[in-house]
Design a protein around this motif. Structure first.
Motif, short mmCIF file in Angstrom:
data_model
loop_
_atom_site.label_atom_id
_atom_site.label_comp_id
_atom_site.label_asym_id
_atom_site.label_seq_id
_atom_site.Cartn_x
_atom_site.Cartn_y
_atom_site.Cartn_z
N UNK A 138 0.82 -1.21 0.00
CA UNK A 138 0.00 0.00 0.00
C UNK A 138 0.85 1.26 0.00
N UNK A 139 1.87 1.27 0.86
CA UNK A 139 2.60 2.52 1.05
C UNK A 139 3.98 2.55 0.40
N UNK A 140 4.42 1.43 -0.11
CA UNK A 140 5.73 1.37 -0.75
C UNK A 140 6.81 1.87 0.19
N UNK A 141 7.77 2.66 -0.34
CA UNK A 141 8.88 3.13 0.50
C UNK A 141 8.47 4.36 1.33
N UNK A 142 7.31 4.93 1.03
CA UNK A 142 6.92 6.19 1.67
C UNK A 142 6.88 6.07 3.20
#
Ligand SMILES: C=C1C[C@]23C[C@@]1(O)CC[C@H]2[C@@]12CC[C@H](O)[C@@](C)(C(=O)O1)[C@H]2[C@@H]3C(=O)O
Ligand SMILES: O=C(O)CCC(=O)C(=O)O
Ligand SMILES: [Fe+2]
Length: 321
Positions: free
Chosen positions: A121-125
């Motif tokens: 959902x958020x990847x590397x963020x």
């Protein structure tokens, strides 16, 4: 899409009458790049248990990336969001807060901090944001240690740096609540009044108002939102570590009638086995106001309590009252 329907608000019991709202213009602002920050932090923690941080060093692109990922997540259909599992202890929740019957006009995601997220959902963020905020929180705690004249200066920050640190990350989404006006000017509670159990909490929100803190005289003031800054709350654990010199700040969130509020909060917790006790060098011959306990014991008791409870009461020494 949010799942709150029109009839739901009628059944929703968390209303309060708290208008007119007083703004909190005298909010202490700590510029982390300035040497006087150590004195300002101590004064703010003693007076309010709350302050705002500027020149924090958290890259703006990390903040905006996570904010847009979070907004995208909360706009998903409910079954998609529920794939994150119930928030016991980590996952997606809506309206129901904790396990003791508290409710708020909020949906949220509770996440672990001490393992790299492989979130689709958020990847590397998420990892980028959490690492940068943790670094800034450590800097705040080290400047605080300098201001308190306690050594070593990492006495507090090392608790966050510990691999076993029991920190938690939370994304809160408060949808607009347009039904507020007809109800005699009552406000709908987004997140009811409480103190945070941890050491400090590092909060960033979008530009929608709603956060209020309680001053020492018991009055509530609204904190003007500032999406470029961070707000720091003193938590119960820091109150104990300073033997009551700092007080954890009571705060709450009221909903906004037209805008949604999105907040992201890093709750800085120690390892579960850590003893929470006054820092010895702060105790000039005085007695501890609190019984001895570990973070595990406090957390267990806190998570069985209602949001608005005074959780530290059970850990106070009767003789010291
Ligand atoms: C009602 C509750 C929600 C909470 C656990 C508790 O029993 C009392 C403390 C609440 C709180 C406030 C700060 C954080 O948002 C939180 C994650 C925490 O550590 O303590 C929440 C808990 C929660 O939402 O589960
Ligand atoms: O969402 C906010 O702005 C604050 C929420 C809060 O106090 C909490 O999650 O503990
Ligand atoms: Fe809180």
């Amino acid at each position: 899409m949010m799942v709150f329907s029109e009839p739901a608000i009628e059944q929703f019991s968390s209303f309060i009458n708290c208008r007119p709202t007083t703004l909190f213009p005298q909010i202490p602002i700590v510029d982390l790049s300035k040497p006087e920050s150590k004195h300002l932090i101590i004064k703010a923690c003693e007076e309010f248990g709350f302050f705002k941080v500027i020149n924090h060093g958290v890259p703006v692109e990390f903040i905006s990336k996570l904010e847009s990922e979070a907004a995208r997540f909360f706009s998903l259909p409910l079954p998609e969001k529920e794939k994150a599992g119930p928030p016991k202890p980590f996952g997606y929740g809506n309206k129901s807060i904790g396990q003791s019957g508290d409710v708020g006009w909020v949906e949220y995601l509770l996440l672990k901090t001490n393992q790299e997220s492989d979130s689709q959902t958020f990847g590397s963020a998420l990892n980028d944001y959490m690492s940068a905020v943790k670094k800034m929180a450590c800097e705040v705690l080290e400047i605080m240690a300098d201001g308190l004249k306690v050594q070593p200066r990492n006495v507090l920050s090392k608790l966050l740096m510990d691999e076993q640190s029991d920190s938690v990350f939370r994304l809160n989404h408060y949808p607009p609540c347009p039904q507020v006006q007809p109800l005699n000017g009552s406000d709908v509670i987004g997140f009811g009044e409480h103190t945070d159990p941890q050491i400090i909490s590092v909060l960033r929100s979008n530009n929608t108002s709603g956060l209020q803190i309680s001053l020492r005289d018991g009055s509530w003031v609204s904190v003007p939102p500032d999406q470029n800054s961070f707000f720091i709350n003193v938590g119960d654990s820091l109150q104990v570590m300073t033997n009551g010199r700092f007080k954890s700040v009571k705060h709450r969130v009221l909903t906004n009638s037209s805008k949604s509020r999105l907040s992201m909060i890093y709750f800085c917790g120690p390892p579960l086995s850590e003893k929470i006790a006054p820092l010895p060098s702060l105790m000039r011959g005085e007695e501890s106001l609190y019984k001895e306990f570990t973070w595990f014991e406090y957390k267990k008791s806190a998570f069985n309590s209602k949001l608005a409870d005074n959780r530290l009461m059970h850990f106070q020494r009767i003789e010291a009252l």
